[in-house]
Design an enzyme around this catalytic site. Structure first.
Site: not given
Ligand code: FDA
Length: 311
Positions: A137, A187
């Site tokens: 990560d 990732r």
């Molecule tokens: P965004 O936050 O814009 O969300 C898009 C949509 O997704 C929202 O409108 C909602 O519908 C849904 N959604 C997103 N988050 C949600 C929540 N918490 N609860 C409910 N619905 C939600 N970060 C990092 O800094 N280091 C890492 O190593 C990782 N590893 C990692 C692994 C995996 C498999 C994932 C999916 C994410 C990570 N992250 C991470 C976290 C990542 O950086 C980020 O903070 C979250 O994925 C939220 O960003 P989105 O891309 O989903 O978009």
């Protein structure tokens, strides 16, 4: 503003005490965390694999404070990999593990990088024996250089070791270019931490644009992109780019967090895409939970309403 407050609270010992001692918190936490034990993680992994998904399991904890604790984290992962392997879940890498460098010792005041490397090597050996992979990560901006260095070093022996690039960082397109090499598992996520303006893009629209830019570099390159987002617009862009350049569905994957947009996870898998769910478990869930609240005000409201209804 709210996001900044919640991310600051994620690092606060006083707020941690307050939140983790409210009995109800645990019910809400269950939405995002598989449970406290490796057996809980195994049960969730079994269910998700039966639904056609893959998993990456994270033993919760970060910022370990002494070398023994960091070695204990590696031992926990090794025991977990044994369990997953014995249950037949590691075949084809369908159940892998994700490790935070500071959980493995990166932040220790003395020999942090060396300790983290030794512990992650132990985990990589166990993963290799089980027939699966490890992803390292990415944490806050102060750990980036050391984490990338560590992954680069370990890839000499474990070429399938995955790493993470965060699109909220200005530097990330360059990092993606450097990492887009054959066999490279990367990732891509937006980033869940706070960083000063010099490092990070402030506006969500800029972070999204940078994600799309990085994603294109990875999808067009010869590596194995792991697109970690719940953002429907970015998933649509990924689908369209993969179709345009003729990328096989087996040559990249989508990743989402346990308990978030489960409908979309199932829909993508039903379309034939590879989908991996990040499944955290363990007693040290506080910082992870707070980052999930920070991502979405609706989660905070859900949490506060649940608290209020118990008073
Ligand atoms: P965004 O936050 O814009 O969300 C898009 C949509 O997704 C929202 O409108 C909602 O519908 C849904 N959604 C997103 N988050 C949600 C929540 N918490 N609860 C409910 N619905 C939600 N970060 C990092 O800094 N280091 C890492 O190593 C990782 N590893 C990692 C692994 C995996 C498999 C994932 C999916 C994410 C990570 N992250 C991470 C976290 C990542 O950086 C980020 O903070 C979250 O994925 C939220 O960003 P989105 O891309 O989903 O978009």
């Amino acid at each position: 503003m709210l996001r900044r407050v919640l991310l600051a609270a994620a690092a606060s010992e006083r707020v941690r005490q307050l939140i983790t001692t409210v009995p109800l918190t645990r019910d809400v936490v269950k939405r995002f965390v598989a449970g406290e034990s490796a057996a809980d993680a195994l049960a969730v992994a079994q269910r998700l694999l039966a639904e056609g998904l893959s998993v990456s399991i994270d033993y919760l904890g970060e910022d370990t404070v002494d070398p023994e604790q960091a070695a204990g984290v590696a031992s926990e992962y090794i025991a977990l990999l044994d369990l997953l392997s014995a249950a037949g879940l590691t075949v084809g890498g369908r159940a892998e593990v994700s490790v935070k460098p500071t959980a493995a010792g990166l932040g220790l005041p003395e020999h942090g990088e060396k300790t983290a490397a030794e512990n992650i090597v132990r985990i990589c050996r166990a993963a290799k024996a089980a027939g699966t992979t490890v992803t390292v990560d990415m944490e806050d901006h102060t750990r980036i250089e050391a984490t990338l260095r560590l992954v680069a070093e370990l890839r000499a022996d474990f070429p399938d070791l995955g790493c993470v690039i965060q699109s909220y960082l200005r530097r990330s397109p360059g990092d993606c270019e450097a990492l887009a090499v054959p066999g490279s598992r990367v990732r891509l996520c937006k980033g869940a931490y706070r960083a000063p303006d010099g490092f990070a893009l402030a506006a969500r629209s800029e972070v999204d644009r940078n994600f799309a830019r990085c994603m294109r570099v990875l999808l067009d390159g010869p590596g194995y992109p792991m697109l970690a987002t719940h953002d429907p617009r970015l998933v649509a862009i990924a689908k369209s780019r993969a179709a345009t350049i003729g990328r096989e569905p087996s040559s990249f994957e989508y990743q989402m967090l346990y308990g978030i947009r489960t409908d979309e996870q199932a829909a993508l898998a039903a379309e034939g895409a590879q989908v991996r769910v990040y499944v955290p478990y363990g007693g040290d869930w506080y910082a992870y939970f707070m980052r999930r609240l920070a991502e979405r005000p609706a989660n905070l409201m859900f949490f506060l309403r649940a608290l209020a209804s118990r008073r």
